[in-house]
Scaffold this active site. Structure first.
Site: not given
Ligand code: NDP
Length: 281
Positions: A52, A96, A119
Site C-alpha cells: 500500500k 490494517q 476502506d
C-alpha cells in the site's frame, strides 16, 4: 477459450489515472495523504502495508506511517485515530486488519471519520452506498466493477449472482451491481440449491472463501466469472475460489488468480484517497 480479464493491466491504468490527478492537485497546492496504521508485526499484514505504501509512493500520495507495537491498547489506538480525524494534513485513514485479539475491531473502524474512511467500512459509508449517496466504497468490490466495465462487459439488465454475503465483499458487491442496473441475487451458505442459482448468472462473482470450490458445473456457458478468492493450494501456489481449469473452457471471460481481483484492491484504495479530497472539500 475464455478471455482473461487482466487485473494487473487494469489496476496499472487506474494507478496512472490517480497519479495524473494527484499531480494536478499538487500543482494547485493540494497534497493527498494517507495514514496507514499497523498494530503488531503479522507477516502477511506487513506485506499488504508495504504494498500500500509502495502504491502511494507511485501515485504521489504521501503516506503517514504508524507501526505500533503488539501491546498497543484499544484506547491508545482510538486516541491516534481521533487525532488523525482532526488533522488537516491527513486525508485518509487505513487500519490494517486483522488487529490483535485484545482490540475490538468494530470499535476502531467506527471511530474513523466517515470522511476519511478510505476502506469504506464505516456504517455511514455502507449506508451511503445503499441509498446512492456519495461516499467511500469498499475497495475489492469497487475493483470488481472496474474490471467488468473496463473489459467491455455491460452490467445493466444482466443476471448477476454473488456468492458470499460478507460485509467487505459480498454485500457491497451486490449493492454496486444493483447500482449498475444488474438483476442481482446474493447467495450464501444457507442457499438451498446453489448450482440452480449460479447457473442463471451472466455475471458470477465468487467470494465464498473456499479454494477452487466453484467448478464448471456451477457456471452457465458464456458467463463472465470474477474470482475474488485468494488461497494457497497444497503446492503453496496461489489459487482462487474458482477452479480455473474447469471453468475457463465454458466462460466468456474469467479473472485469473493471481493477477485478477487482487491488484485491483490497492488501485481502488488509491482512487479512494482522491475521493477523500473531494469529500473533504
Ligand atoms: P467470508 O468468509 O467473510 O465470507 C464467505 C461467504 O461465503 C459467506 O457469506 C458464506 O455464507 C459464504 N459461503 C461459505 N460457504 C458457502 C457455501 N458452501 N455455499 C454458499 N456460500 C457459502 O469471506 P470474504 O467475503 O471476506 O472473502 C471471500 C474470499 O475473497 C476469500 O477467499 C478471501 O480471502 C478473498 N478476499 C480477497 C480480497 C482481494 O483483495 N482479492 C479481499 C477480500 C477477500 P454465510 O454468510 O452463510 O456464512
Amino acid at each position: 477459450m475464455a478471455k482473461l480479464i487482466d487485473g494487473k493491466l487494469i489496476s496499472a491504468q487506474i494507478k496512472d489515472e490517480v497519479k495524473a490527478e494527484v499531480s494536478k492537485l499538487k500543482e494547485s497546492g493540494v497534497t493527498v495523504s494517507l495514514a496507514v496504521i499497523q498494530v503488531g508485526a503479522d507477516p502477511a499484514s506487513s506485506v499488504y502495508v508495504r504494498n500500500k505504501k509502495k502504491a502511494c509512493e507511485y501515485c504521489g500520495i504521501e503516506s503517514l506511517s504508524y507501526e505500533l507495537p503488539e501491546e498497543t491498547t484499544e484506547e491508545e489506538l482510538l486516541d491516534l485515530i481521533r487525532e488523525l480525524n482532526k488533522r488537516a494534513d491527513c486525508n485518509g485513514i487505513l487500519v490494517q486488519l486483522p488487529l490483535p485479539k485484545h482490540i475490538n475491531e468494530e470499535r476502531i473502524l467506527d471511530e474513523i471519520s466517515p470522511l476519511k474512511d478510505v476502506d469504506g467500512f464505516h456504517p455511514v459509508n455502507v449506508g451511503c452506498l445503499s441509498i446512492g449517496k456519495p461516499g467511500f466504497v469498499s475497495c475489492t468490490p469497487a475493483g470488481v466493477i472496474e474490471l467488468i466495465k473496463r473489459s467491455g462487459y455491460e452490467i445493466a439488465g444482466k443476471e448477476c449472482v454473488v456468492i458470499g454475503r460478507s460485509n467487505i465483499v459480498g454485500k457491497p458487491m451486490a449493492m454496486l451491481l444493483l447500482k449498475e442496473n444488474g438483476t442481482v441475487t446474493v447467495t450464501h451458505s444457507k442457499t438451498a440449491d446453489l448450482k440452480a442459482v449460479t447457473k442463471r448468472a451472466d455475471i458470477l462473482v465468487v467470494a465464498i472463501g473456499k479454494p477452487k470450490m466453484i467448478d464448471a458445473s456451477y457456471v452457465k456457458d458464456g458467463a463472465v466469472v470474477i474470482d475474488v478468492g485468494i488461497h494457497r493450494d497444497a503446492d503453496n501456489k496461489l489459487c482462487g475460489d474458482v477452479d480455473f481449469e474447469s471453468v475457463e473452457p465454458v466462460a466468456e471471460a474469467i479473472t485469473p488468480v493471481p493477477g485478477g481481483v487482487g491488484p485491483m484492491t490497492i488501485a481502488m484504495l488509491m482512487k479512494n484517497c482522491l475521493t477523500s479530497v473531494e469529500l473533504q472539500k
